[in-house]
Design an enzyme around this catalytic site. Structure first.
Site, PDB file in Angstrom:
ATOM      1  N   ASN A 127      -1.241   2.771  -0.441  1.00 20.18           N
ATOM      2  CA  ASN A 127      -0.097   3.462  -1.034  1.00 20.18           C
ATOM      3  C   ASN A 127       0.911   3.954  -0.008  1.00 20.18           C
ATOM      4  O   ASN A 127       2.007   4.384  -0.371  1.00 20.18           O
ATOM      5  CB  ASN A 127      -0.565   4.631  -1.908  1.00 20.18           C
ATOM      6  CG  ASN A 127      -1.138   4.133  -3.226  1.00 20.18           C
ATOM      7  OD1 ASN A 127      -1.104   2.941  -3.517  1.00 20.18           O
ATOM      8  ND2 ASN A 127      -1.672   5.055  -4.016  1.00 20.18           N
TER       9      ASN A 127
ATOM     10  N   CYS B 214       1.013  -0.283 -18.684  1.00 26.44           N
ATOM     11  CA  CYS B 214      -0.041  -0.533 -17.714  1.00 26.44           C
ATOM     12  C   CYS B 214      -1.306   0.140 -18.209  1.00 26.44           C
ATOM     13  O   CYS B 214      -1.252   1.020 -19.073  1.00 26.44           O
ATOM     14  CB  CYS B 214       0.372  -0.074 -16.325  1.00 26.44           C
ATOM     15  SG  CYS B 214      -0.314   1.450 -15.750  1.00 26.44           S
TER      16      CYS B 214
HETATM   17  C1  UD1 Z   1       1.466   6.691  -7.321  1.00 30.08           C
HETATM   18  C2  UD1 Z   1       0.339   5.919  -6.699  1.00 30.08           C
HETATM   19  C3  UD1 Z   1      -0.859   5.907  -7.637  1.00 30.08           C
HETATM   20  C4  UD1 Z   1      -1.238   7.327  -8.031  1.00 30.08           C
HETATM   21  C5  UD1 Z   1      -0.036   8.096  -8.546  1.00 30.08           C
HETATM   22  C6  UD1 Z   1      -0.322   9.564  -8.786  1.00 30.08           C
HETATM   23  C7  UD1 Z   1       1.501   4.306  -5.306  1.00 30.08           C
HETATM   24  C8  UD1 Z   1       1.871   2.891  -5.082  1.00 30.08           C
HETATM   25  N1  UD1 Z   1       0.815   4.561  -6.434  1.00 30.08           N
HETATM   26  O1  UD1 Z   1       1.847   6.015  -8.518  1.00 30.08           O
HETATM   27  O2  UD1 Z   1      -1.952   5.273  -6.967  1.00 30.08           O
HETATM   28  O3  UD1 Z   1      -2.225   7.285  -9.033  1.00 30.08           O
HETATM   29  O4  UD1 Z   1       1.053   8.015  -7.601  1.00 30.08           O
HETATM   30  O5  UD1 Z   1      -0.754  10.159  -7.618  1.00 30.08           O
HETATM   31  O6  UD1 Z   1       1.767   5.163  -4.507  1.00 30.08           O
HETATM   32  N2  UD1 Z   1       6.506   9.568 -14.338  1.00 30.08           N
HETATM   33  C9  UD1 Z   1       7.505   9.564 -15.282  1.00 30.08           C
HETATM   34  N3  UD1 Z   1       8.721   9.030 -14.940  1.00 30.08           N
HETATM   35  C10 UD1 Z   1       8.972   8.497 -13.718  1.00 30.08           C
HETATM   36  C11 UD1 Z   1       7.941   8.493 -12.760  1.00 30.08           C
HETATM   37  C12 UD1 Z   1       6.724   9.044 -13.097  1.00 30.08           C
HETATM   38  O7  UD1 Z   1       7.318  10.028 -16.400  1.00 30.08           O
HETATM   39  O8  UD1 Z   1      10.094   8.010 -13.487  1.00 30.08           O
HETATM   40  C13 UD1 Z   1       5.191  10.156 -14.657  1.00 30.08           C
HETATM   41  C14 UD1 Z   1       4.066   9.115 -14.715  1.00 30.08           C
HETATM   42  O9  UD1 Z   1       3.989   8.491 -15.961  1.00 30.08           O
HETATM   43  C15 UD1 Z   1       2.862   9.975 -14.394  1.00 30.08           C
HETATM   44  C16 UD1 Z   1       3.415  11.004 -13.393  1.00 30.08           C
HETATM   45  O10 UD1 Z   1       4.811  11.016 -13.595  1.00 30.08           O
HETATM   46  O11 UD1 Z   1       2.420  10.636 -15.547  1.00 30.08           O
HETATM   47  C17 UD1 Z   1       3.123  10.707 -11.955  1.00 30.08           C
HETATM   48  O12 UD1 Z   1       3.448   9.363 -11.669  1.00 30.08           O
HETATM   49  P1  UD1 Z   1       3.898   8.860 -10.238  1.00 30.08           P
HETATM   50  O13 UD1 Z   1       3.595   9.886  -9.201  1.00 30.08           O
HETATM   51  O14 UD1 Z   1       5.286   8.342 -10.319  1.00 30.08           O
HETATM   52  O15 UD1 Z   1       2.911   7.621 -10.015  1.00 30.08           O
HETATM   53  P2  UD1 Z   1       3.258   6.339  -9.189  1.00 30.08           P
HETATM   54  O16 UD1 Z   1       4.242   6.688  -8.139  1.00 30.08           O
HETATM   55  O17 UD1 Z   1       3.548   5.207 -10.117  1.00 30.08           O
END
Ligand code: UD1
Length: 418
Positions: free
Chosen positions: A23, A117
Site C-alpha cells: 500500500n 468490490c
Molecule cells: C486503503 C488501503 C486498504 C485499506 C483502507 C483502509 C491502499 C491501496 N488500500 O484503501 O488496504 O483497507 O485504505 O485503511 O492503500 N470512502 C468514501 N469516499 C471516498 C473514499 C473513501 O466514502 O472517496 C470511504 C470508503 O468507502 C471507506 C472509508 O472511506 O468506508 C475508508 O476508505 P479509504 O481509506 O479510501 O480506503 P482505500 O484508500 O480505498
C-alpha cells in the site's frame, strides 16, 4: 485458480524477512507520473497488484524496468494517453491513484470508476470533490471519470471521512498545483507518510506530514529521485497473528515496529511476547491466546486490514471477544468461512462476537478478499486435519511468497494448481 492445502497443528519457529509495503509501493509508483525524470524505487514487493500497476503505467507509455528482484526503474518522460481503462481498474481499485498525478502534470485524465468490490461500496467521491475544489472540471460519463484542468489551483479541502488513497491522490495533485493546498482530515497512515517523504525527495513542499492537516505548496516541476519503500506492517502483523494462534517463536527482519503500535498492543493482550530490536521483531507464544476486543479505525487505530487475521486468533482464544468493523460495511466475509472451519462467531451489523474454541476443524473454504484470505490461512494453521483454501489468488495480490515464508516458519502449507 490455485488453492492452498494446509495441515494444521504445527508450532512456528524460524525467521522471515518482511517485504516492502504494497500500500506504500502503489502510490509511490504512481507518483512517477509527476516527473519526466527517472525514478528509482527499491524494496518493491513482487505482487499481482504491483504488476497490475506496472501494466497500467506501461499502458500510458511509462517506461518500467525491474533491476534485480525488488528494484524498479520508472520514467514517465511523456505519456501516450492519460487513460486508466476499466479492465485494469476493475482488477485493482488503487488504479484510481493515477488520477491526481495525471491531471496535475498533463492537465487531463480519464479513469474508470472502480465499481463495486467485495468488501463494500468504496466510492471515490472524496477524490473527485477534492480535485474539483482545486479547479478541475470533472464529468462522469459511461463509467469513466473524465477530468480536465489547465493547471490545478491550491485550495482548502476538508474530506468527509479519513480516506487513505483519497489523501494520497489529492496530495500528489497538490504538489504541482498553483498555490497552497490544505488537506484537512487527512489520513495519517504510515503509507501516506511514506509517499509524502518520496514526494519531498522529488522536490515537493509538504508540511504536516504524519498529521491530519497537510499543507502543500505547489511547485512548477518535480524531479526524479531514488526511494526505498517502507516495510509492510500488515504482512508483519499477519505473521505475528499466525504465531499468536499457533504458538512458537519467530523472528521478523526488515520490519517497522513503529508503524504497528495498535497491532502490537492487541497481540500483547493475547499473551504474545514481543521484543523489538531496531528493524527486527521477535515474538513468542507458549500458551493458548487470550481473547482480545478490537475496533477498526483509521491510523493510529487498529487497522481494518488486520481484522480478519486477529479474528483468526480470537477464534482459538480463551474467552469471548467483540470485534467492530467501522471502516468497510462488508468486511466480515471471512466469518462464514471461519464458521465452516468450526469457529463460533455471531454477527450483528458491524459487530462480530467470537467465542474462542481450543481448535479449528479442517474443511474446504473459499478466499473472498485479500485480508480475509490471510485470516483463513491462519485458521487453517490451527485446524486439526487438512484445510483447503480455494481462490488463493486474492492472497497473491498482497502477500509476497506467503506459502514459502510460512513453510520457512515450519507451517505445512502447499500450493496446488487446479
Ligand atoms: C486503503 C488501503 C486498504 C485499506 C483502507 C483502509 C491502499 C491501496 N488500500 O484503501 O488496504 O483497507 O485504505 O485503511 O492503500 N470512502 C468514501 N469516499 C471516498 C473514499 C473513501 O466514502 O472517496 C470511504 C470508503 O468507502 C471507506 C472509508 O472511506 O468506508 C475508508 O476508505 P479509504 O481509506 O479510501 O480506503 P482505500 O484508500 O480505498
Amino acid at each position: 485458480m490455485d488453492s492452498f492445502l494446509i495441515r494444521g497443528g504445527k508450532r512456528l519457529h524460524g525467521e522471515v524477512s518482511i517485504s516492502g509495503a504494497k500500500n506504500a509501493a502503489l502510490p509511490i509508483l504512481c507518483a512517477s507520473l509527476l516527473t519526466a525524470e527517472p525514478v528509482k524505487v527499491s524494496n518493491v514487493p513482487r505482487l499481482k497488484d504491483i504488476n497490475t500497476c506496472l501494466r497500467l503505467l506501461g499502458s500510458m507509455g511509462v517506461q518500467c524496468f525491474w533491476h534485480g528482484e525488488n528494484e524498479l526503474a520508472l520514467r514517465a518522460e511523456d505519456i501516450s494517453e492519460p487513460i486508466a481503462s476499466y479492465d485494469l481498474v476493475k482488477t485493482m481499485r488503487a488504479s484510481i491513484l493515477v488520477l491526481g498525478p495525471l491531471l496535475a502534470r498533463f492537465g487531463e485524465a480519464s479513469v474508470s470508476l472502480p465499481g463495486g468490490c467485495a468488501i463494500g461500496q468504496r466510492p471515490v467521491d472524496q477524490h473527485i470533490k477534492g480535485l474539483q475544489a482545486m479547479g478541475a472540471e470533472i464529468v462522469i460519463e459511461k463509467g469513466y471519470i473524465h477530468a480536465k484542468a489547465k493547471r490545478l489551483k491550491g485550495a482548502r479541502i476538508v474530506t468527509d471521512m479519513v480516506t487513505v488513497t483519497g489523501t494520497e491522490n489529492l496530495m500528489m495533485a497538490a504538489c504541482l498545483a498553483e498555490g497552497t493546498t490544505i488537506i484537512e482530515n487527512a489520513a495519517r497512515e504510515p503509507e501516506v507518510v511514506d509517499l509524502a517523504r518520496m514526494l519531498v525527495k522529488m522536490g515537493a513542499k509538504i508540511q504536516g506530514i504524519g498529521t491530519d492537516t497537510l499543507t502543500i505548496e505547489g511547485v512548477e516541476k518535480l524531479g526524479g529521485c531514488s526511494y526505498t519503500v517502507m516495510p509492510d506492517r500488515i504482512e508483519a502483523g499477519t505473521f505475528l497473528c499466525a504465531v499468536a494462534a499457533c504458538g512458537g517463536d519467530i523472528v521478523l527482519t526488515n520490519s517497522d515496529a513503529a508503524s504497528m503500535d495498535s497491532t502490537l498492543d492487541k497481540l500483547r493482550h493475547t499473551g504474545l511476547n514481543i521484543e523489538i530490536y531496531g528493524s527486527t521483531i521477535k515474538a513468542s507464544m507458549n500458551t493458548r491466546p487470550k481473547a482480545v476486543d478490537a475496533r477498526t479505525a483509521p491510523y493510529p487505530g487498529f487497522a481494518t486490514d488486520m481484522q480478519a487475521q486477529l479474528m483468526a486468533v480470537n477464534c482459538v482464544a480463551d474467552g469471548t471477544s467483540v470485534m467492530n468493523e467501522t471502516i468497510f460495511e462488508n468486511r466480515f466475509m471471512h466469518v462464514q468461512e471461519m464458521i465452516r472451519l468450526g469457529a463460533d462467531i455471531t454477527i450483528e451489523g458491524h459487530t462480530a462476537v467470537v467465542k474462542g474454541k481450543p481448535l479449528m476443524e479442517g474443511a474446504t473454504v473459499m478466499a473472498t478478499d485479500l485480508r480475509a484470505s490471510a485470516g483463513l490461512v491462519i485458521s487453517g494453521m490451527v485446524a486439526n486435519d487438512e484445510t483447503r483454501i480455494d481462490r488463493i489468488y486474492h492472497l497473491d495480490r498482497g502477500y509476497e511468497k506467503m506459502e514459502e515464508k510460512l513453510r520457512k516458519l515450519g507451517a505445512d502449507v502447499q500450493r496446488v494448481a487446479e
